[in-house]
Design a protein around this motif. Structure first.
Motif, short mmCIF file in Angstrom:
data_model
loop_
_atom_site.label_atom_id
_atom_site.label_comp_id
_atom_site.label_asym_id
_atom_site.label_seq_id
_atom_site.Cartn_x
_atom_site.Cartn_y
_atom_site.Cartn_z
N ALA A 122 16.67 11.27 -35.80
CA ALA A 122 17.30 12.44 -35.20
C ALA A 122 18.65 12.04 -34.62
O ALA A 122 18.77 11.01 -33.96
CB ALA A 122 16.41 13.01 -34.10
N LEU B 232 20.61 17.02 -36.01
CA LEU B 232 20.04 16.90 -37.35
C LEU B 232 18.87 15.94 -37.36
O LEU B 232 18.81 15.02 -36.55
CB LEU B 232 21.09 16.36 -38.32
N ILE B 233 17.97 16.17 -38.30
CA ILE B 233 16.93 15.20 -38.60
C ILE B 233 17.21 14.71 -40.00
O ILE B 233 17.33 15.50 -40.93
CB ILE B 233 15.52 15.81 -38.49
N ARG C 69 12.65 8.58 -40.75
CA ARG C 69 13.27 9.78 -40.19
C ARG C 69 14.01 9.42 -38.92
O ARG C 69 13.56 8.58 -38.13
CB ARG C 69 12.22 10.83 -39.89
N ARG D 144 24.01 20.86 -44.76
CA ARG D 144 22.93 21.85 -44.74
C ARG D 144 21.56 21.20 -44.92
O ARG D 144 21.44 20.14 -45.54
CB ARG D 144 23.14 22.86 -45.85
N THR D 145 20.55 21.87 -44.43
CA THR D 145 19.17 21.43 -44.61
C THR D 145 18.85 21.32 -46.10
O THR D 145 19.21 22.20 -46.88
CB THR D 145 18.20 22.43 -43.94
N GLY D 146 18.21 20.23 -46.49
CA GLY D 146 17.82 20.03 -47.87
C GLY D 146 18.86 19.34 -48.73
O GLY D 146 18.61 19.09 -49.90
N GLU E 14 16.64 11.68 -43.22
CA GLU E 14 15.78 10.65 -43.80
C GLU E 14 16.72 9.61 -44.40
O GLU E 14 17.61 9.94 -45.19
CB GLU E 14 14.86 11.20 -44.87
N LEU F 146 16.98 16.66 -43.48
CA LEU F 146 15.69 17.35 -43.46
C LEU F 146 15.74 18.63 -42.63
O LEU F 146 15.05 19.59 -42.93
CB LEU F 146 14.60 16.42 -42.90
N SER F 147 16.55 18.62 -41.57
CA SER F 147 16.65 19.78 -40.70
C SER F 147 18.00 19.75 -40.00
O SER F 147 18.51 18.68 -39.67
CB SER F 147 15.53 19.75 -39.66
N SER F 148 18.57 20.93 -39.78
CA SER F 148 19.84 21.05 -39.07
C SER F 148 19.77 22.24 -38.14
O SER F 148 19.35 23.32 -38.54
CB SER F 148 20.97 21.23 -40.09
N SER F 149 20.17 22.03 -36.89
CA SER F 149 20.17 23.12 -35.91
C SER F 149 21.39 22.96 -35.01
O SER F 149 22.18 22.04 -35.17
CB SER F 149 18.90 23.09 -35.07
#
Length: 71
Positions: free
Chosen positions: A58, A48-49, A56, A7-9, A51, A41-44
């Motif tokens: 992708a 994912l992005i 960073r 998950r994001t975060g 760190e 940092l981000s998930s879609s």
């Protein structure tokens, strides 16, 4: 769990990588190796992005599916 399910975060440690050949070599060169910490940092639906080591990165879902992580 698979990295693609993270998950994001969240922060995780890489426990296994099931990629092979050139894909595995590329992941290793980017620092995505067993024991390394990654922050999501981000998930879609596309990927994912992350760190890792202050950079960073992708990753598409297909590549993230080859990696296992723990919390």
């Amino acid at each position: 769990m698979k990295l693609s399910d993270a998950r994001t975060g969240s922060a995780h440690t890489i426990t296994a990588c099931h990629a092979s050949g050139p894909a595995r070599a590329r992941l290793d060169s980017l620092g995505l190796v067993v024991g390394e910490r990654v922050d999501v940092l981000s998930s879609s639906w596309a990927g994912l992005i992350l760190e890792i080591k202050g950079s960073r990165l992708a990753l598409c879902k297909a590549v993230a599916d080859t990696m296992e992580v723990s919390a």
